[in-house]
Write a protein that holds these residues in place. Structure first.
Motif, mmCIF file in Angstrom:
data_model
loop_
_atom_site.group_PDB
_atom_site.id
_atom_site.type_symbol
_atom_site.label_atom_id
_atom_site.label_comp_id
_atom_site.label_asym_id
_atom_site.label_seq_id
_atom_site.Cartn_x
_atom_site.Cartn_y
_atom_site.Cartn_z
ATOM 1 N N ARG A 1 0.838 -1.197 0.000
ATOM 2 C CA ARG A 1 0.000 0.000 0.000
ATOM 3 C C ARG A 1 0.875 1.250 0.000
ATOM 4 O O ARG A 1 1.788 1.374 0.817
ATOM 5 C CB ARG A 1 -0.933 0.017 1.205
ATOM 6 C CG ARG A 1 -1.913 1.189 1.216
ATOM 7 C CD ARG A 1 -2.845 1.131 2.401
ATOM 8 N NE ARG A 1 -3.799 2.235 2.399
ATOM 9 C CZ ARG A 1 -4.669 2.466 3.373
ATOM 10 N NH1 ARG A 1 -4.719 1.667 4.423
ATOM 11 N NH2 ARG A 1 -5.491 3.490 3.287
ATOM 12 N N VAL A 2 0.567 2.172 -0.920
ATOM 13 C CA VAL A 2 1.326 3.413 -1.070
ATOM 14 C C VAL A 2 0.345 4.573 -1.163
ATOM 15 O O VAL A 2 -0.650 4.499 -1.890
ATOM 16 C CB VAL A 2 2.214 3.384 -2.330
ATOM 17 C CG1 VAL A 2 2.947 4.706 -2.494
ATOM 18 C CG2 VAL A 2 3.206 2.238 -2.250
ATOM 19 N N GLU B 1 8.864 8.626 1.895
ATOM 20 C CA GLU B 1 8.919 8.367 3.331
ATOM 21 C C GLU B 1 8.509 6.916 3.581
ATOM 22 O O GLU B 1 7.417 6.500 3.199
ATOM 23 C CB GLU B 1 8.000 9.306 4.101
ATOM 24 C CG GLU B 1 8.013 9.063 5.611
ATOM 25 C CD GLU B 1 7.011 9.917 6.359
ATOM 26 O OE1 GLU B 1 6.879 9.752 7.585
ATOM 27 O OE2 GLU B 1 6.343 10.738 5.717
ATOM 28 N N PHE B 2 9.385 6.174 4.227
ATOM 29 C CA PHE B 2 9.126 4.769 4.541
ATOM 30 C C PHE B 2 8.699 4.669 6.000
ATOM 31 O O PHE B 2 9.477 4.962 6.900
ATOM 32 C CB PHE B 2 10.367 3.917 4.301
ATOM 33 C CG PHE B 2 10.614 3.594 2.853
ATOM 34 C CD1 PHE B 2 10.564 4.579 1.890
ATOM 35 C CD2 PHE B 2 10.897 2.300 2.453
ATOM 36 C CE1 PHE B 2 10.790 4.296 0.553
ATOM 37 C CE2 PHE B 2 11.121 2.003 1.123
ATOM 38 C CZ PHE B 2 11.067 3.010 0.164
ATOM 39 N N GLY C 1 14.449 8.211 10.095
ATOM 40 C CA GLY C 1 15.723 8.914 10.095
ATOM 41 C C GLY C 1 16.883 8.147 9.503
ATOM 42 O O GLY C 1 17.999 8.656 9.475
ATOM 43 N N ARG C 2 16.634 6.930 9.004
ATOM 44 C CA ARG C 2 17.724 6.148 8.407
ATOM 45 C C ARG C 2 17.275 5.623 7.049
ATOM 46 O O ARG C 2 16.346 4.831 6.965
ATOM 47 C CB ARG C 2 18.117 4.968 9.307
ATOM 48 C CG ARG C 2 19.319 4.173 8.781
ATOM 49 C CD ARG C 2 19.650 3.026 9.723
ATOM 50 N NE ARG C 2 18.580 2.051 9.769
ATOM 51 C CZ ARG C 2 18.455 1.025 8.904
ATOM 52 N NH1 ARG C 2 19.338 0.887 7.928
ATOM 53 N NH2 ARG C 2 17.460 0.172 9.017
ATOM 54 N N GLN C 3 17.940 6.088 6.001
ATOM 55 C CA GLN C 3 17.583 5.654 4.654
ATOM 56 C C GLN C 3 18.125 4.263 4.376
ATOM 57 O O GLN C 3 19.284 3.960 4.655
ATOM 58 C CB GLN C 3 18.128 6.625 3.605
ATOM 59 C CG GLN C 3 17.256 7.835 3.357
ATOM 60 C CD GLN C 3 17.655 8.561 2.092
ATOM 61 O OE1 GLN C 3 18.808 8.551 1.694
ATOM 62 N NE2 GLN C 3 16.694 9.209 1.455
ATOM 63 N N THR C 4 17.273 3.429 3.809
ATOM 64 C CA THR C 4 17.695 2.104 3.373
ATOM 65 C C THR C 4 18.021 2.144 1.881
ATOM 66 O O THR C 4 17.709 3.113 1.184
ATOM 67 C CB THR C 4 16.592 1.070 3.626
ATOM 68 O OG1 THR C 4 15.432 1.418 2.841
ATOM 69 C CG2 THR C 4 16.215 1.032 5.106
ATOM 70 N N ASP C 5 18.649 1.075 1.385
ATOM 71 C CA ASP C 5 18.944 0.997 -0.043
ATOM 72 C C ASP C 5 17.661 1.043 -0.868
ATOM 73 O O ASP C 5 17.628 1.636 -1.949
ATOM 74 C CB ASP C 5 19.715 -0.292 -0.346
ATOM 75 C CG ASP C 5 21.117 -0.278 0.246
ATOM 76 O OD1 ASP C 5 21.618 0.830 0.554
ATOM 77 O OD2 ASP C 5 21.712 -1.364 0.408
ATOM 78 N N ALA C 6 16.597 0.412 -0.346
ATOM 79 C CA ALA C 6 15.320 0.404 -1.071
ATOM 80 C C ALA C 6 14.777 1.816 -1.240
ATOM 81 O O ALA C 6 14.245 2.162 -2.306
ATOM 82 C CB ALA C 6 14.307 -0.471 -0.330
ATOM 83 N N GLU C 7 14.917 2.651 -0.207
ATOM 84 C CA GLU C 7 14.420 4.024 -0.297
ATOM 85 C C GLU C 7 15.254 4.847 -1.260
ATOM 86 O O GLU C 7 14.715 5.657 -2.028
ATOM 87 C CB GLU C 7 14.420 4.672 1.086
ATOM 88 C CG GLU C 7 13.798 6.057 1.101
ATOM 89 C CD GLU C 7 13.618 6.606 2.501
ATOM 90 O OE1 GLU C 7 13.119 7.744 2.632
ATOM 91 O OE2 GLU C 7 13.965 5.899 3.469
ATOM 92 N N ILE C 8 16.550 4.660 -1.259
ATOM 93 C CA ILE C 8 17.420 5.406 -2.170
ATOM 94 C C ILE C 8 17.114 5.045 -3.620
ATOM 95 O O ILE C 8 16.992 5.920 -4.488
ATOM 96 C CB ILE C 8 18.897 5.123 -1.844
ATOM 97 C CG1 ILE C 8 19.246 5.679 -0.465
ATOM 98 C CG2 ILE C 8 19.816 5.733 -2.906
ATOM 99 C CD1 ILE C 8 20.624 5.295 0.026
ATOM 100 N N HIS D 1 4.280 8.063 0.585
ATOM 101 C CA HIS D 1 4.326 7.408 1.884
ATOM 102 C C HIS D 1 4.106 5.899 1.691
ATOM 103 O O HIS D 1 3.074 5.485 1.158
ATOM 104 C CB HIS D 1 3.250 7.971 2.822
ATOM 105 C CG HIS D 1 3.318 9.453 3.011
ATOM 106 N ND1 HIS D 1 4.162 10.046 3.938
ATOM 107 C CD2 HIS D 1 2.673 10.463 2.389
ATOM 108 C CE1 HIS D 1 4.021 11.362 3.873
ATOM 109 N NE2 HIS D 1 3.115 11.634 2.941
ATOM 110 N N ILE D 2 5.072 5.108 2.122
ATOM 111 C CA ILE D 2 4.969 3.651 2.047
ATOM 112 C C ILE D 2 4.290 3.171 3.328
ATOM 113 O O ILE D 2 4.857 3.270 4.419
ATOM 114 C CB ILE D 2 6.349 2.993 1.885
ATOM 115 C CG1 ILE D 2 7.117 3.625 0.720
ATOM 116 C CG2 ILE D 2 6.196 1.487 1.693
ATOM 117 C CD1 ILE D 2 6.424 3.518 -0.599
ATOM 118 N N LEU D 3 3.073 2.659 3.194
ATOM 119 C CA LEU D 3 2.290 2.251 4.356
ATOM 120 C C LEU D 3 2.374 0.752 4.629
ATOM 121 O O LEU D 3 2.239 0.326 5.769
ATOM 122 C CB LEU D 3 0.828 2.664 4.176
ATOM 123 C CG LEU D 3 0.580 4.161 3.918
ATOM 124 C CD1 LEU D 3 -0.903 4.422 3.754
ATOM 125 C CD2 LEU D 3 1.164 5.005 5.050
#
Length: 292
Positions: free
Chosen positions: A55-56, A82-83, A94-101, A138-140
Protein backbone atom coordinates in the motif's frame (compact mmCIF):
# COMPACT_ATOMS: atom_id res chain seq x y z
CA UNK A 1 20.11 -3.08 12.68
CA UNK A 2 16.45 -3.67 11.65
CA UNK A 3 15.94 -5.87 8.60
CA UNK A 4 13.36 -7.95 6.80
CA UNK A 5 12.43 -11.39 8.08
CA UNK A 6 14.53 -13.71 5.95
CA UNK A 7 13.19 -16.83 4.29
CA UNK A 8 14.43 -20.22 5.43
CA UNK A 9 16.41 -22.42 3.05
CA UNK A 10 13.39 -24.68 2.59
CA UNK A 11 11.18 -21.74 1.67
CA UNK A 12 13.72 -20.41 -0.81
CA UNK A 13 14.15 -23.81 -2.45
CA UNK A 14 10.39 -24.30 -2.63
CA UNK A 15 9.80 -20.93 -4.35
CA UNK A 16 12.62 -21.49 -6.85
CA UNK A 17 11.45 -25.02 -7.62
CA UNK A 18 7.89 -23.77 -8.16
CA UNK A 19 9.10 -21.03 -10.51
CA UNK A 20 11.13 -23.61 -12.39
CA UNK A 21 7.87 -25.51 -12.94
CA UNK A 22 6.09 -22.33 -14.15
CA UNK A 23 4.12 -21.94 -10.92
CA UNK A 24 3.82 -18.91 -8.66
CA UNK A 25 2.74 -19.29 -5.05
CA UNK A 26 -0.32 -17.05 -5.49
CA UNK A 27 -1.38 -18.73 -8.73
CA UNK A 28 -0.70 -15.76 -11.00
CA UNK A 29 0.77 -15.95 -14.46
CA UNK A 30 4.35 -14.76 -14.81
CA UNK A 31 3.25 -11.56 -16.59
CA UNK A 32 0.30 -10.73 -14.30
CA UNK A 33 0.03 -7.97 -11.70
CA UNK A 34 -1.63 -8.51 -8.36
CA UNK A 35 -5.06 -7.02 -7.77
CA UNK A 36 -4.80 -3.24 -8.07
CA UNK A 37 -7.06 -0.82 -6.21
CA UNK A 38 -6.78 2.94 -6.68
CA UNK A 39 -8.82 5.42 -4.67
CA UNK A 40 -8.71 9.19 -4.20
CA UNK A 41 -9.19 11.31 -1.10
CA UNK A 42 -11.63 14.14 -0.54
CA UNK A 43 -8.90 16.67 -1.31
CA UNK A 44 -7.41 16.97 -4.76
CA UNK A 45 -4.06 15.23 -5.22
CA UNK A 46 -4.35 12.34 -2.74
CA UNK A 47 -4.04 8.87 -4.31
CA UNK A 48 -4.13 5.62 -2.34
CA UNK A 49 -2.78 2.57 -4.20
CA UNK A 50 -3.11 -1.01 -3.04
CA UNK A 51 -1.16 -3.55 -5.09
CA UNK A 52 -1.82 -6.87 -3.43
CA UNK A 53 -0.76 -6.31 0.18
CA UNK A 54 1.50 -3.40 -0.73
CA UNK A 55 0.00 0.00 0.00
CA UNK A 56 1.33 3.41 -1.07
CA UNK A 57 -0.17 6.85 -0.47
CA UNK A 58 0.87 9.80 -2.66
CA UNK A 59 -0.13 13.37 -1.87
CA UNK A 60 0.52 16.34 -4.16
CA UNK A 61 0.61 19.93 -2.88
CA UNK A 62 1.47 23.32 -4.35
CA UNK A 63 2.79 26.59 -2.91
CA UNK A 64 3.72 29.93 -4.45
CA UNK A 65 7.47 30.50 -4.18
CA UNK A 66 10.34 32.05 -6.11
CA UNK A 67 11.81 30.04 -9.03
CA UNK A 68 15.42 28.94 -9.25
CA UNK A 69 17.76 31.70 -10.44
CA UNK A 70 18.84 29.71 -13.52
CA UNK A 71 15.26 28.63 -14.40
CA UNK A 72 13.33 31.89 -14.32
CA UNK A 73 10.54 30.69 -16.58
CA UNK A 74 9.98 27.33 -14.87
CA UNK A 75 8.19 26.27 -11.75
CA UNK A 76 9.60 23.76 -9.29
CA UNK A 77 8.67 20.08 -9.06
CA UNK A 78 10.04 17.62 -6.51
CA UNK A 79 9.30 14.11 -5.26
CA UNK A 80 10.03 12.92 -1.72
CA UNK A 81 9.63 9.45 -0.22
CA UNK A 82 8.92 8.37 3.33
CA UNK A 83 9.13 4.77 4.54
CA UNK A 84 6.95 4.16 7.57
CA UNK A 85 8.31 1.70 10.18
CA UNK A 86 4.87 0.10 10.31
CA UNK A 87 5.27 -0.94 6.66
CA UNK A 88 8.24 -3.22 7.30
CA UNK A 89 10.69 -4.14 10.08
CA UNK A 90 13.52 -3.01 7.78
CA UNK A 91 12.40 0.63 7.78
CA UNK A 92 13.49 3.02 10.51
CA UNK A 93 12.76 6.72 11.00
CA UNK A 94 15.72 8.91 10.10
CA UNK A 95 17.72 6.15 8.41
CA UNK A 96 17.58 5.65 4.65
CA UNK A 97 17.70 2.10 3.37
CA UNK A 98 18.94 1.00 -0.04
CA UNK A 99 15.32 0.40 -1.07
CA UNK A 100 14.42 4.02 -0.30
CA UNK A 101 17.42 5.41 -2.17
CA UNK A 102 16.67 3.30 -5.25
CA UNK A 103 12.97 4.20 -5.15
CA UNK A 104 13.79 7.93 -4.97
CA UNK A 105 16.19 7.68 -7.92
CA UNK A 106 13.78 5.68 -10.05
CA UNK A 107 10.86 8.06 -9.46
CA UNK A 108 13.12 11.05 -10.06
CA UNK A 109 14.27 9.74 -13.45
CA UNK A 110 10.95 8.23 -14.48
CA UNK A 111 8.72 11.22 -13.74
CA UNK A 112 10.64 14.44 -13.16
CA UNK A 113 13.57 14.03 -15.55
CA UNK A 114 11.37 12.57 -18.29
CA UNK A 115 9.46 15.85 -18.36
CA UNK A 116 6.12 14.36 -17.38
CA UNK A 117 5.06 17.62 -15.73
CA UNK A 118 5.29 20.81 -17.81
CA UNK A 119 7.15 23.04 -15.36
CA UNK A 120 6.80 26.11 -17.62
CA UNK A 121 3.05 26.03 -16.97
CA UNK A 122 3.83 26.57 -13.26
CA UNK A 123 5.42 29.97 -13.90
CA UNK A 124 3.36 32.94 -12.62
CA UNK A 125 5.75 35.90 -12.94
CA UNK A 126 9.07 35.16 -14.64
CA UNK A 127 11.96 35.28 -12.20
CA UNK A 128 9.71 36.30 -9.32
CA UNK A 129 6.86 33.89 -8.54
CA UNK A 130 5.97 30.35 -9.52
CA UNK A 131 4.21 27.28 -8.22
CA UNK A 132 6.27 24.71 -6.36
CA UNK A 133 4.61 21.33 -6.77
CA UNK A 134 5.66 18.58 -4.40
CA UNK A 135 4.67 14.90 -4.45
CA UNK A 136 5.07 13.10 -1.12
CA UNK A 137 5.14 9.31 -1.31
CA UNK A 138 4.33 7.41 1.88
CA UNK A 139 4.97 3.65 2.05
CA UNK A 140 2.29 2.25 4.36
CA UNK A 141 2.66 -1.49 3.76
CA UNK A 142 5.44 -3.37 1.98
CA UNK A 143 4.96 -6.72 0.31
CA UNK A 144 7.02 -6.20 -2.83
CA UNK A 145 6.46 -4.09 -5.93
CA UNK A 146 7.17 -0.76 -4.25
CA UNK A 147 8.50 0.93 -7.39
CA UNK A 148 5.51 0.04 -9.56
CA UNK A 149 2.96 0.95 -6.87
CA UNK A 150 4.70 4.26 -6.05
CA UNK A 151 4.89 5.32 -9.69
CA UNK A 152 1.18 4.56 -10.16
CA UNK A 153 0.37 6.57 -7.04
CA UNK A 154 2.40 9.63 -8.08
CA UNK A 155 1.08 9.71 -11.66
CA UNK A 156 -2.52 9.27 -10.47
CA UNK A 157 -2.10 11.97 -7.81
CA UNK A 158 -0.63 14.42 -10.34
CA UNK A 159 -3.56 13.85 -12.71
CA UNK A 160 -6.03 14.23 -9.87
CA UNK A 161 -4.47 17.37 -8.37
CA UNK A 162 -5.83 20.86 -8.99
CA UNK A 163 -3.74 23.95 -8.25
CA UNK A 164 -5.32 27.30 -7.29
CA UNK A 165 -6.13 29.69 -10.11
CA UNK A 166 -4.20 32.97 -10.16
CA UNK A 167 -4.39 36.38 -11.80
CA UNK A 168 -1.56 38.84 -12.39
CA UNK A 169 -1.91 42.62 -12.54
CA UNK A 170 1.51 44.20 -12.91
CA UNK A 171 3.52 42.87 -9.97
CA UNK A 172 0.43 41.96 -7.97
CA UNK A 173 -0.45 38.27 -7.90
CA UNK A 174 -3.83 37.11 -6.60
CA UNK A 175 -4.29 33.46 -5.62
CA UNK A 176 -7.95 32.42 -5.59
CA UNK A 177 -9.56 29.92 -3.25
CA UNK A 178 -11.59 27.00 -4.71
CA UNK A 179 -14.81 28.86 -3.86
CA UNK A 180 -13.72 31.94 -5.78
CA UNK A 181 -12.48 30.18 -8.90
CA UNK A 182 -12.40 26.57 -10.06
CA UNK A 183 -8.92 25.07 -9.42
CA UNK A 184 -6.76 24.32 -12.46
CA UNK A 185 -5.42 20.84 -13.37
CA UNK A 186 -1.69 20.38 -13.88
CA UNK A 187 -0.28 20.25 -17.41
CA UNK A 188 1.09 16.72 -17.88
CA UNK A 189 2.92 16.01 -21.14
CA UNK A 190 2.83 12.22 -20.74
CA UNK A 191 2.15 9.60 -18.07
CA UNK A 192 5.17 7.33 -17.48
CA UNK A 193 4.63 4.13 -15.51
CA UNK A 194 7.10 1.57 -14.18
CA UNK A 195 7.00 -2.19 -14.66
CA UNK A 196 9.49 -4.24 -12.63
CA UNK A 197 10.70 -7.63 -13.89
CA UNK A 198 12.41 -10.05 -11.49
CA UNK A 199 14.47 -12.79 -13.08
CA UNK A 200 15.63 -16.24 -12.05
CA UNK A 201 17.68 -19.09 -13.52
CA UNK A 202 20.06 -16.79 -15.35
CA UNK A 203 17.25 -14.77 -16.89
CA UNK A 204 15.34 -17.73 -18.29
CA UNK A 205 12.43 -17.08 -15.89
CA UNK A 206 10.99 -13.55 -15.71
CA UNK A 207 8.08 -12.50 -13.51
CA UNK A 208 6.16 -9.23 -13.20
CA UNK A 209 5.23 -7.64 -9.86
CA UNK A 210 7.14 -9.98 -7.55
CA UNK A 211 5.96 -10.37 -3.98
CA UNK A 212 8.30 -9.86 -1.03
CA UNK A 213 9.12 -13.58 -0.90
CA UNK A 214 9.85 -13.69 -4.65
CA UNK A 215 12.04 -10.59 -4.36
CA UNK A 216 14.19 -12.23 -1.70
CA UNK A 217 15.13 -15.16 -3.95
CA UNK A 218 15.53 -13.37 -7.30
CA UNK A 219 18.86 -13.01 -9.04
CA UNK A 220 18.19 -9.45 -10.17
CA UNK A 221 15.59 -7.00 -11.43
CA UNK A 222 14.96 -4.73 -14.39
CA UNK A 223 12.74 -1.65 -14.11
CA UNK A 224 11.27 -0.45 -17.40
CA UNK A 225 9.51 2.92 -17.56
CA UNK A 226 7.26 3.66 -20.52
CA UNK A 227 4.18 5.65 -21.41
CA UNK A 228 1.10 4.36 -23.21
CA UNK A 229 2.45 5.55 -26.56
CA UNK A 230 5.37 3.12 -26.33
CA UNK A 231 7.98 5.79 -25.63
CA UNK A 232 10.74 4.32 -23.48
CA UNK A 233 11.68 6.65 -20.62
CA UNK A 234 14.06 4.50 -18.60
CA UNK A 235 15.63 1.08 -18.20
CA UNK A 236 17.24 0.53 -14.81
CA UNK A 237 19.19 -2.48 -13.59
CA UNK A 238 20.87 -2.20 -10.21
CA UNK A 239 23.32 -5.07 -9.90
CA UNK A 240 22.32 -8.71 -10.05
CA UNK A 241 23.28 -11.39 -12.55
CA UNK A 242 23.84 -10.56 -16.21
CA UNK A 243 20.90 -10.93 -18.57
CA UNK A 244 20.60 -11.52 -22.31
CA UNK A 245 19.74 -8.34 -24.31
CA UNK A 246 17.06 -10.26 -26.21
CA UNK A 247 15.28 -10.90 -22.91
CA UNK A 248 15.30 -7.16 -22.22
CA UNK A 249 13.62 -6.51 -25.59
CA UNK A 250 10.96 -9.07 -24.72
CA UNK A 251 10.40 -7.29 -21.41
CA UNK A 252 9.77 -3.98 -23.19
CA UNK A 253 7.00 -5.61 -25.26
CA UNK A 254 5.36 -6.98 -22.11
CA UNK A 255 5.84 -3.66 -20.31
CA UNK A 256 4.03 -1.74 -23.08
CA UNK A 257 0.91 -3.89 -22.73
CA UNK A 258 0.97 -3.53 -18.95
CA UNK A 259 1.48 0.24 -19.07
CA UNK A 260 -1.41 0.68 -21.49
CA UNK A 261 -3.68 -1.38 -19.23
CA UNK A 262 -2.58 0.58 -16.14
CA UNK A 263 -3.09 3.94 -17.88
CA UNK A 264 -6.60 2.90 -18.91
CA UNK A 265 -7.40 1.81 -15.36
CA UNK A 266 -6.15 5.11 -13.89
CA UNK A 267 -8.22 7.11 -16.40
CA UNK A 268 -11.30 5.10 -15.49
CA UNK A 269 -10.84 5.73 -11.78
CA UNK A 270 -10.31 9.45 -12.41
CA UNK A 271 -13.55 9.62 -14.40
CA UNK A 272 -15.42 7.86 -11.59
CA UNK A 273 -14.03 10.33 -9.05
CA UNK A 274 -14.96 13.30 -11.26
CA UNK A 275 -18.55 12.06 -11.55
CA UNK A 276 -18.73 11.60 -7.79
CA UNK A 277 -17.52 15.15 -7.19
CA UNK A 278 -19.92 16.64 -9.75
CA UNK A 279 -22.85 14.84 -8.14
CA UNK A 280 -22.26 16.26 -4.67
CA UNK A 281 -19.49 18.79 -4.90
CA UNK A 282 -19.15 22.54 -5.21
CA UNK A 283 -21.01 22.74 -8.53
CA UNK A 284 -24.06 21.08 -6.99
CA UNK A 285 -23.91 23.53 -4.08
CA UNK A 286 -23.72 26.54 -6.41
CA UNK A 287 -26.62 25.19 -8.49
CA UNK A 288 -28.74 24.87 -5.37
CA UNK A 289 -27.95 28.46 -4.42
CA UNK A 290 -28.93 29.67 -7.89
CA UNK A 291 -32.25 27.85 -7.68
CA UNK A 292 -33.03 29.61 -4.40
Amino acid sequence: MPREVELSRNERDFILQALGENIRLDGRKFDAFRDLDLSFGDEYGAADVKLGKTRVLARVSADVTAPFADRKFDGVFSISTEFSPMASPAFEVGRQTDAEIILSRILEKAIRRSGALDTESLCIVAGSKCFTVRADVHILDHDGGLIDASCIAVIAALQHFRRPDVSVEGEKVTVYSPREREPVPLSLLHHPLCVTFSYYNGGETMVVDATMAEEQVREGEIIITMNKFGELCQIAKYGGEAIDPVAVLQCTNVALAKVQALAKYISGRLEEDAKRRDAGGLMAELSAENER
